[in-house]
Design an enzyme around this catalytic site. Structure first.
Site, PDB file in Angstrom:
ATOM      1  N   ASP A   2      11.853  34.924  -4.620  1.00  0.00           N
ATOM      2  CA  ASP A   2      13.248  35.340  -4.477  1.00  0.00           C
ATOM      3  C   ASP A   2      13.845  35.519  -5.875  1.00  0.00           C
ATOM      4  OD1 ASP A   2      16.048  35.454  -3.913  1.00  0.00           O
ATOM      5  OD2 ASP A   2      15.791  34.154  -2.162  1.00  0.00           O
ATOM      6  N   HIS A  59      13.217  36.561  -0.485  1.00  0.00           N
ATOM      7  CA  HIS A  59      14.558  36.313   0.025  1.00  0.00           C
ATOM      8  C   HIS A  59      14.629  36.579   1.531  1.00  0.00           C
ATOM      9  CE1 HIS A  59      18.801  35.654  -0.562  1.00  0.00           C
ATOM     10  NE2 HIS A  59      19.102  36.790   0.049  1.00  0.00           N
ATOM     11  N   SER A  74      22.187  32.930   1.475  1.00  0.00           N
ATOM     12  CA  SER A  74      22.352  34.068   0.574  1.00  0.00           C
ATOM     13  C   SER A  74      23.793  34.115   0.070  1.00  0.00           C
ATOM     14  CB  SER A  74      21.917  35.348   1.282  1.00  0.00           C
ATOM     15  OG  SER A  74      21.802  36.420   0.378  1.00  0.00           O
TER      16      SER A  74
END
Length: 317
Positions: free
Chosen positions: A261, A291, A165
């Site tokens: 995502d 995600h 991330s």
């Protein structure tokens, strides 16, 4: 055929879905997002046992701006006595949340499974510490690991950067920074659902029902990091790697992202740009997952497949 959520992932995420009628925090509310994110990180990190045979030691690193940051060195007890690979790891958190303690078990499990030591960086967070502080902190850790390679039993030619991330975005940014500065060599960049592009702020109706990290969240994270410059013409690639003008000469990349995502398109585009510039790329698009799916749905088949690939790449450095 419409997009659908993997059933195993949906089941694991169910306890974390906000109740009907709840109102998400407005864009720009960092404190509210920290209050939501950090307990989720803590749950995901501690829901699995800390692995046997992994040791961790904290080090203090001096940064270029005169501060001191913490970095945690993880090794496996049965490590061979010859120099081997290692990675610098940057945790997730949208540039605004998280620390090494909230990803303690996560880092240790990667080391246990792969045998590759990890230096986990407690980089400073935005908005208290906007760009370039976070990327410079991770770069400081990369330099420190190279400088201490001999005493740590590390081969400096086999050091990678790794992150998920926001941490994946920072790992990509550090790879660009090291190239541009003629800095320490990076053997591999391992980018797990990386946050790369400050311009990802327009909702996609197909992805909206599955967005765990939303476009308002993204606007908040990038706004905290970049202030009013976010989304404008002058954002540097050392902040948002998608902005890199020429990816040639960057380290080989492993990149993965979920099909549900909001980072899907920017990660696909980045992988294609690297490949077209002659950078070796391995890319995975995981169907039916949002995600950070593996952090909560760690027992799902999708998460096990993703983890196996990450461990393979870590072990092959």
């Amino acid at each position: 055929m419409p997009l659908t959520l993997d059933p195993e992932v949906a089941e694991a995420f169910a306890p974390f879905v906000p109740p009907p009628g709840s109102t998400p925090p407005p864009a720009g509310d960092v404190a509210a997002r920290r209050a939501v994110l950090e307990p989720v990180f803590r749950h995901g990190d501690t829901a699995q046992p800390f692995p046997d045979g992994v040791t961790a030691a904290d080090h203090e690193l001096a940064t270029g701006d005169g501060a001191t940051i913490r970095a945690r060195w993880y090794t496996r007890a049965d490590a061979p006595g010859v120099p081997g690979p290692a990675v610098v790891y940057a945790h997730g958190g949208g540039m605004i949340a998280g620390d090494v303690d909230l990803f303690h078990g996560t880092a240790a499990r990667y080391v246990a499974a792969s045998g590759t030591p990890i230096l986990s960086v407690d980089y400073r967070l935005a908005p208290e510490h906007p760009h370039p502080t976070p990327v410079e902190d991770v770069y400081t850790a990369l330099v420190w690991l190279h400088e201490h390679a001999a005493e740590l039993g590390v081969d400096p030619a086999r050091i990678g950067v790794f992150g998920d991330s926001a941490g994946g975005g920072l790992a990509a940014a550090v790879a660009i920074l090291a190239r541009d500065r003629g800095g320490p060599a990076i053997a591999q960049q391992i980018l797990v659902m990386p946050m790369l592009d400050d311009r990802t702020v327009t909702p996609d109706p197909q992805l909206a029902p599955f967005a765990v990290w939303t476009w308002d969240d993204n606007r908040t994270g990038w706004g905290a990091l970049l202030g009013p410059a976010a989304g404008g013409a002058d954002v540097p690639a050392h902040a948002a790697p998608a902005r890199v003008a020429d990816p040639a000469g960057l380290p080989p990349a492993y990149i993965e992202v979920g099909q549900l995502d909001i980072f899907r398109d920017e990660d696909l585009t980045y992988a294609m740009r690297l490949a077209r510039a002659g950078v070796p790329v391995e890319f995975h698009l995981h169907p039916g997952v949002p995600h950070e799916f593996d952090f909560i749905a760690f027992g799902s088949a999708a998460a096990r497949r993703a983890l196996a690939d990450r461990v393979r790449v870590l072990a092959s450095l």
